[in-house]
Scaffold this motif. Structure first.
Motif, PDB file in Angstrom:
ATOM      1  N   UNK A  79     -70.371 -62.718 -17.666  1.00  0.00           N
ATOM      2  CA  UNK A  79     -69.102 -62.000 -17.702  1.00  0.00           C
ATOM      3  C   UNK A  79     -67.940 -62.898 -17.281  1.00  0.00           C
ATOM      4  N   UNK A  80     -68.177 -63.759 -16.295  1.00  0.00           N
ATOM      5  CA  UNK A  80     -67.108 -64.652 -15.850  1.00  0.00           C
ATOM      6  C   UNK A  80     -66.706 -65.617 -16.961  1.00  0.00           C
ATOM      7  N   UNK A  81     -67.660 -66.067 -17.754  1.00  0.00           N
ATOM      8  CA  UNK A  81     -67.335 -66.919 -18.905  1.00  0.00           C
ATOM      9  C   UNK A  81     -66.701 -66.136 -20.035  1.00  0.00           C
ATOM     10  N   UNK A  82     -67.146 -64.868 -20.203  1.00  0.00           N
ATOM     11  CA  UNK A  82     -66.636 -64.024 -21.274  1.00  0.00           C
ATOM     12  C   UNK A  82     -65.209 -63.572 -21.005  1.00  0.00           C
ATOM     13  N   UNK A  83     -64.878 -63.331 -19.743  1.00  0.00           N
ATOM     14  CA  UNK A  83     -63.542 -62.847 -19.371  1.00  0.00           C
ATOM     15  C   UNK A  83     -62.498 -63.954 -19.316  1.00  0.00           C
ATOM     16  N   UNK A 139     -68.797 -68.542 -22.296  1.00  0.00           N
ATOM     17  CA  UNK A 139     -67.728 -69.333 -22.910  1.00  0.00           C
ATOM     18  C   UNK A 139     -67.926 -69.457 -24.417  1.00  0.00           C
ATOM     19  N   UNK A 140     -69.183 -69.643 -24.840  1.00  0.00           N
ATOM     20  CA  UNK A 140     -69.472 -69.828 -26.262  1.00  0.00           C
ATOM     21  C   UNK A 140     -69.159 -68.573 -27.075  1.00  0.00           C
ATOM     22  N   UNK A 141     -69.417 -67.390 -26.501  1.00  0.00           N
ATOM     23  CA  UNK A 141     -69.197 -66.134 -27.229  1.00  0.00           C
ATOM     24  C   UNK A 141     -67.847 -65.515 -26.919  1.00  0.00           C
ATOM     25  N   UNK A 142     -67.038 -66.185 -26.112  1.00  0.00           N
ATOM     26  CA  UNK A 142     -65.779 -65.625 -25.631  1.00  0.00           C
ATOM     27  C   UNK A 142     -64.891 -65.126 -26.766  1.00  0.00           C
ATOM     28  N   UNK A 143     -64.655 -65.943 -27.758  1.00  0.00           N
ATOM     29  CA  UNK A 143     -63.713 -65.577 -28.808  1.00  0.00           C
ATOM     30  C   UNK A 143     -64.272 -64.509 -29.744  1.00  0.00           C
ATOM     31  N   UNK A 144     -65.584 -64.408 -29.846  1.00  0.00           N
ATOM     32  CA  UNK A 144     -66.203 -63.471 -30.776  1.00  0.00           C
ATOM     33  C   UNK A 144     -66.349 -62.067 -30.202  1.00  0.00           C
TER      34      UNK A 144
END
Length: 687
Positions: A81-85, A257-262
């Protein structure tokens, strides 16, 4: 007669999985309700509850494989979640800040830890260095607090999260090297294997995962399948990191981080990820942490207490020094320093992993046959007490700093009054409803959960009863699509003399600011190109209107190409659609590329002091030859064309050919025709 099945007597610790799960659910439910009244952060309450019911407390529940599995998933979830946010554009631009803080929060505790271990506790040099590694590592146990308060994209949080990944990576690499040196397993090939495996792992997660996810999200629209896919990516990333000799939490963060934009912030998938994590996985992790705490270590022996006190004091001081240096280096506020200190001061996952590895490494035996361990039992016991103390400090500090930042942000928003979004979505085709709702939720502010209206209009001359039934079904689909992203949508079914009249009436009744409707092509000679109904709506209303042709799911769009006509800045609605595009950039993470003449481009670029959107600016005037855009447009681009009504300031003769051009040359791409608010009367505003 009925006979009840034999019910086994209740014994402690609980063995019945139903009772165990029920007890944990009651704790998850009751802890926030009770602790909010006591002004205690609920994260700390769950840890204390775990200590009470755990094997060292009332012994109600053992920390067995099921608890360990759920807790591991929860920890990976926090890092994911920290990478996703994270705001990846800011992270890329200011990643050096995270690097500086990561070095601060690694080097300061490392230095203090070596000195304390060697000179105060009298440990050998390898044991002292490994103890210092425990000081340097940290766990983002308080991250749910900043996420819940809505400041996960604050500069301080971005610095703390990035720094945590750096310091944990360095601390765990240090663990690997020291254990190898202590056991005599470090040679030249060791360094090559370690470097190659780490680089390969990072490369696979950051470059291969986005490609795989992009393909999957385009092929599969099933909500459950998408969520399971995301979970699989998290655990696959964690396992790859483990294979590379890193801690799994590093792989989970990189997966985020890898899925952040998607996975846009306003998407249904993000809502499901946050909901399940906050409801199940993260609370299980916190309760599992509490089960590790053994209060009896306070009374076991003086050496454990002495080691624990030294560790707690030095770790807290070292993390505060690192946060203070970071504040002074980047001129942050005291509240931001408090948040950085709070997020970085907790020690759980990496610390526990390191101390267990050090405890299990046996260097030899005493004459009495007692094993000589790399880290003694007193360090193990002291670490358990240190976990409780640092988690307490972390939750209170983060709660205070994050609350102050959130309050200040709320005051800043109040001082800048903004018009509330009221977006109308005329729906008639069940196949495109979800995409129209998706665009609408992405256009509006992420914090706003209301202001969506879906309208199904029926010609009152139609007497077929199935038409109303079909309309209500379409409206239900729209409401469910909005609810999946935690947005409320008001469904409207209306009979009127014609569809356009129904839309215009609702615009006036509900103070609509924007209309988002599907693109319908008009192939009749001399027609408007967008269909008679859309042309009538544009001619009778004066709100920003978006005609959307969705060729693929909105989250899979990589770039939004915006074609702006000359003198667009002179139209009344210029700032309105600009703000909506900024919302698109913030909520989706996709990059925006503006194409406009130089005279207009200066109004598109953000002024100094304002936060820049993820945007590029290309000076161009493609209106003389719209087909030239085919060379600029890629497969996963969405094309936005800013239009104008006839005889308005920014009108260009080529606009009459835009609908046909889009259908002929860009049918495989998603595209949006934008009709801004324009000054003047609304008569004869056909394109």
């Amino acid at each position: 007669m009925f006979q009840f099945a034999h019910i086994a007597p209740i014994t402690l610790p609980l063995e019945d999985p139903i009772l165990k799960f029920l007890l944990i659910l009651i704790i998850i439910l009751a802890a926030p309700l009770l602790l909010n009244k006591l002004k205690i952060p609920y994260l700390l309450g769950l840890i204390i509850a775990g200590a009470v019911i755990g094997p060292h407390g009332l012994n109600l529940v053992l920390r067995d494989s099921s608890i360990i599995l759920s807790g591991t998933a929860g920890l990976l979830y926090i890092m994911f979640l920290s990478g996703l946010d994270m705001d990846t554009s800011d992270f890329k631009k200011s990643g050096w800040r995270s690097l500086v803080f990561g070095l601060y929060t690694f080097c300061v505790p490392l230095a203090l830890g070596i000195l304390a271990g060697y000179y105060i506790m009298g440990f050998p040099i390898y044991s002292s260095i490994l103890l210092a590694g425990l000081f340097a590592s940290q766990t983002l146990i308080a991250y749910p607090i900043v996420s819940k308060l809505g400041i996960s994209r604050d500069k301080a949080v971005t610095i703390a999260v990035g720094g945590t990944v750096i310091t944990d990576t360095l601390a765990l690499l240090l663990l690997t090297v020291i254990v190898g040196m202590a056991t005599g397993n470090v040679d030249e090939s060791f360094w090559w294997r370690l470097s190659a495996s780490v680089l390969l792992c990072i490369g696979i997660i950051l470059f291969l995962f986005p490609l795989l996810a992009h393909w999957f999200f385009k092929q599969c629209s099933d909500n459950v399948s998408q969520y399971i896919f995301v979970l699989a990516m998290v655990f696959l990333g964690a396992y790859l990191a483990q294979l590379a000799g890193l801690e799994p939490i590093i792989g989970a963060f990189l997966s985020g981080l890898a899925l952040n934009r998607l996975i846009p912030r306003t998407s249904p998938l993000m809502n499901r990820i946050e909901f399940v994590g906050n409801a199940i996985f993260i609370p299980f992790f916190l309760i599992g942490v509490g089960m590790l705490i053994d209060y009896r270590a306070f009374f076991r022996d003086w050496e454990s207490i002495e080691v624990a006190l030294i560790m707690i004091v030095l770790i807290t001081a070292a993390k505060y020094i690192a946060a203070y240096l970071t504040q002074k280096t980047f001129r942050l506020s005291p509240d931001q320093r408090t948040v950085i200190f709070g997020l970085s001061s907790a020690h759980v996952a990496a610390t526990l992993a390191a101390v267990m590895v050090g405890y299990n490494v046996i260097l030899g035996h005493t004459p009495d046959g007692e094993p000589i361990r790399l880290l003694s039992e007193s360090v193990l016991n002291g670490t358990i007490l240190m976990i409780l103390a640092t988690c307490t400090v972390s939750t209170f500090a983060t709660q205070r700093g994050a609350h102050n930042i959130a309050m200040r942000n709320a005051q800043d928003d109040d001082e800048q009054p903004q018009q509330e979004d009221h977006i109308l979505i005329p729906v008639a085709n069940e196949q495109t409803v979800s995409e129209l709702v998706s665009l609408s939720t992405t256009l509006k502010k992420a914090k706003s959960r209301n202001g969506l209206y879906a309208l199904n209009a029926i010609d009152n001359k139609i007497e077929d009863p199935t038409v109303e039934k079909r309309g209500r079904k379409i409206l239900d689909t729209a409401a469910k699509a909005a609810a999946a992203s935690d947005n409320y949508l008001q469904a409207l079914l209306r009979y009127d003399v014609n569809i356009a009249n129904a839309i215009v009436s609702v615009v006036k009744e509900r103070s609509i600011t924007d209309i988002v409707m599907g693109m319908h092509h008009d192939r009749t000679p001399g027609g408007s190109g967008i269909g008679r109904m859309a042309a009538d709506v544009l001619g009778q209303s004066n709100v920003t209107t978006y005609l959307y042709h969705p060729a693929q799911p909105l989250p899979t769009i990589k770039r939004h190409l915006v074609v702006v006509p000359e003198k667009a800045e002179k139209e009344a609605g210029f700032q309105m659609w600009i703000q909506k595009l900024r919302n698109i950039a913030d909520n989706s993470g996709a990059r925006i590329v503006f194409y406009a003449p130089e005279s207009t481009m200066q109004y598109l670029r953000p002024t100094r002091g304002k936060r820049s959107a993820k945007a590029e600016y290309v000076v161009s005037n493609p209106w003389d030859d719209l087909t030239a855009l085919t060379y600029e447009t890629k497969r996963d681009d969405c094309l936005w064309v800013v239009m104008s009504r006839r005889e308005r300031v920014s009108y260009h003769p080529a606009m009459s050919k835009v609908p046909a051009c889009m259908e002929q040359f860009f049918a495989d791409n998603s595209f949006v025709l934008v009709y801004p608010v324009q000054a003047g009367d609304t008569e004869s505003w056909y394109i």
